[in-house]
Design an enzyme around this catalytic site. Structure first.
Site, PDB file in Angstrom:
ATOM      1  N   GLY A 199      44.626  35.063  38.411  1.00 19.07           N
ATOM      2  CA  GLY A 199      43.315  35.335  37.820  1.00 19.07           C
ATOM      3  C   GLY A 199      42.843  36.775  37.881  1.00 19.07           C
ATOM      4  O   GLY A 199      42.100  37.230  37.018  1.00 19.07           O
ATOM      5  N   GLU A 214      39.928  40.069  43.784  1.00 14.57           N
ATOM      6  CA  GLU A 214      39.981  38.633  43.462  1.00 14.57           C
ATOM      7  C   GLU A 214      39.059  38.368  42.266  1.00 14.57           C
ATOM      8  O   GLU A 214      38.021  39.015  42.117  1.00 14.57           O
ATOM      9  CB  GLU A 214      39.535  37.896  44.722  1.00 14.57           C
ATOM     10  CG  GLU A 214      39.618  36.417  44.776  1.00 14.57           C
ATOM     11  CD  GLU A 214      40.906  35.741  44.347  1.00 14.57           C
ATOM     12  OE1 GLU A 214      41.258  35.912  43.168  1.00 14.57           O
ATOM     13  OE2 GLU A 214      41.498  35.007  45.128  1.00 14.57           O
ATOM     14  N   ASP A 215      39.429  37.440  41.412  1.00 15.06           N
ATOM     15  CA  ASP A 215      38.551  37.131  40.286  1.00 15.06           C
ATOM     16  C   ASP A 215      37.366  36.277  40.722  1.00 15.06           C
ATOM     17  O   ASP A 215      36.238  36.529  40.329  1.00 15.06           O
ATOM     18  CB  ASP A 215      39.328  36.451  39.135  1.00 15.06           C
ATOM     19  CG  ASP A 215      40.089  35.229  39.589  1.00 15.06           C
ATOM     20  OD1 ASP A 215      40.342  35.081  40.794  1.00 15.06           O
ATOM     21  OD2 ASP A 215      40.435  34.397  38.729  1.00 15.06           O
ATOM     22  N   ASP A 242      35.477  30.782  45.673  1.00 11.72           N
ATOM     23  CA  ASP A 242      34.797  29.501  45.503  1.00 11.72           C
ATOM     24  C   ASP A 242      34.591  28.889  46.902  1.00 11.72           C
ATOM     25  O   ASP A 242      33.639  29.236  47.594  1.00 11.72           O
ATOM     26  CB  ASP A 242      35.727  28.652  44.607  1.00 11.72           C
ATOM     27  CG  ASP A 242      35.081  27.411  44.068  1.00 11.72           C
ATOM     28  OD1 ASP A 242      33.995  27.053  44.542  1.00 11.72           O
ATOM     29  OD2 ASP A 242      35.667  26.769  43.185  1.00 11.72           O
ATOM     30  N   THR A 243      35.506  28.035  47.354  1.00  8.71           N
ATOM     31  CA  THR A 243      35.385  27.491  48.711  1.00  8.71           C
ATOM     32  C   THR A 243      35.649  28.563  49.764  1.00  8.71           C
ATOM     33  O   THR A 243      35.216  28.438  50.901  1.00  8.71           O
ATOM     34  CB  THR A 243      36.390  26.342  48.944  1.00  8.71           C
ATOM     35  OG1 THR A 243      37.720  26.870  48.860  1.00  8.71           O
ATOM     36  CG2 THR A 243      36.208  25.227  47.920  1.00  8.71           C
ATOM     37  N   THR A 253      41.214  30.034  50.131  1.00  3.51           N
ATOM     38  CA  THR A 253      42.363  30.876  49.781  1.00  3.51           C
ATOM     39  C   THR A 253      42.282  32.235  50.485  1.00  3.51           C
ATOM     40  O   THR A 253      43.221  32.660  51.161  1.00  3.51           O
ATOM     41  CB  THR A 253      42.417  31.091  48.250  1.00  3.51           C
ATOM     42  OG1 THR A 253      42.367  29.815  47.611  1.00  3.51           O
ATOM     43  CG2 THR A 253      43.674  31.825  47.837  1.00  3.51           C
ATOM     44  N   LYS A 304      30.941  32.515  44.073  1.00  3.93           N
ATOM     45  CA  LYS A 304      30.235  31.225  43.995  1.00  3.93           C
ATOM     46  C   LYS A 304      29.872  30.805  45.412  1.00  3.93           C
ATOM     47  O   LYS A 304      30.436  29.853  45.955  1.00  3.93           O
ATOM     48  CB  LYS A 304      31.142  30.176  43.342  1.00  3.93           C
ATOM     49  CG  LYS A 304      31.165  30.221  41.825  1.00  3.93           C
ATOM     50  CD  LYS A 304      31.856  29.000  41.272  1.00  3.93           C
ATOM     51  CE  LYS A 304      31.505  28.795  39.806  1.00  3.93           C
ATOM     52  NZ  LYS A 304      32.198  27.640  39.240  1.00  3.93           N
ATOM     53  N   ASP A 359      41.080  30.770  34.011  1.00  2.00           N
ATOM     54  CA  ASP A 359      41.689  29.843  33.052  1.00  2.00           C
ATOM     55  C   ASP A 359      41.169  28.412  33.151  1.00  2.00           C
ATOM     56  O   ASP A 359      40.585  28.015  34.161  1.00  2.00           O
ATOM     57  CB  ASP A 359      43.199  29.779  33.275  1.00  2.00           C
ATOM     58  CG  ASP A 359      43.558  28.986  34.530  1.00  2.00           C
ATOM     59  OD1 ASP A 359      43.018  29.313  35.607  1.00  2.00           O
ATOM     60  OD2 ASP A 359      44.343  28.024  34.432  1.00  2.00           O
TER      61      ASP A 359
END
Ligand code: PRP
Length: 183
Positions: free
Chosen positions: A43, A98-99, A102-103, A106, A130, A158
């Protein structure tokens, strides 16, 4: 695949403006230092390319590909590397690009692993944060955009490998029936 349409959330012009601001901040912080940009595939490839061209410091660029096993709500043990760094990072100033975070699973996992290579410093630059969805803590030093809602695509992001090439950021809106795909 369920029918869906794409609704623009961030235009290319807005992205360009925000990238200018981010790069200005990074250039200020790294003045007189060289740095290694590490892009997290896939990403981040668009964001990294645009950010790197705005940086004033000497930069070297490398990529890693991280893969989560199954559901992203699993623990950090579910991440693995499918393509590792090729540059040596010991003693280097690292900026992870990083694009989207989220959680946080990663990046949290990768940060731990990277520290074992003894870089001089590690910072994170994420285009989209996020933060409401965070499950594990990740220190993000440079945030492009705080976006809370929606399934986002474009500018590297994506949906089943589609739409990474869109120049803006779009939200996928699923339709009950008879929808169409705009790309
Ligand atoms: C996305 C994104 C991050 C990760 C963030 O990658 O690029 O690497 O998810 O999620 P997390 O904060 O919940 O761990 P993805 O797995 O979709 O792969 P891709 O970059 O190849 O599309």
């Amino acid at each position: 695949m369920r029918p869906y349409r794409l609704v623009q959330r961030i235009s290319p012009d807005e992205l360009n403006k925000r990238l200018d601001e981010l790069a200005e901040e990074i250039n200020r912080d790294y003045e007189g230092k060289s740095l290694v940009l590490i892009g997290i595939l896939k990403g981040a490839f668009v964001f990294l390319a645009d950010l790197a061209r705005r940086l004033a410091s000497p930069v070297e660029i490398d990529f890693v590909r991280l893969s989560s096993y199954g559901n992203k709500s699993e623990t950090s043990g579910s991440v693995r590397i499918t393509k590792d760094l090729e540059l040596q990072v010991k003693g280097r100033h690292i900026l992870i690009v990083e694009d989207i975070v989220d959680t946080g699973i990663t990046l949290n996992w990768y940060l731990d692993r990277l520290q074992a290579s003894e870089p001089a410093s590690v910072k994170i630059c994420a285009l989209i944060d996020k933060i409401e969805r965070r499950k594990v803590e990740v220190p993000i030093d440079y945030v492009g955009l705080h976006l809370t809602e929606g399934f986002l695509v474009g500018y590297g992001l994506d949906y089943s490998e589609r739409h990474r090439n869109l120049p803006g950021i779009y939200e996928v809106e699923f339709e009950e029936q008879g929808g169409h795909c705009v790309s």
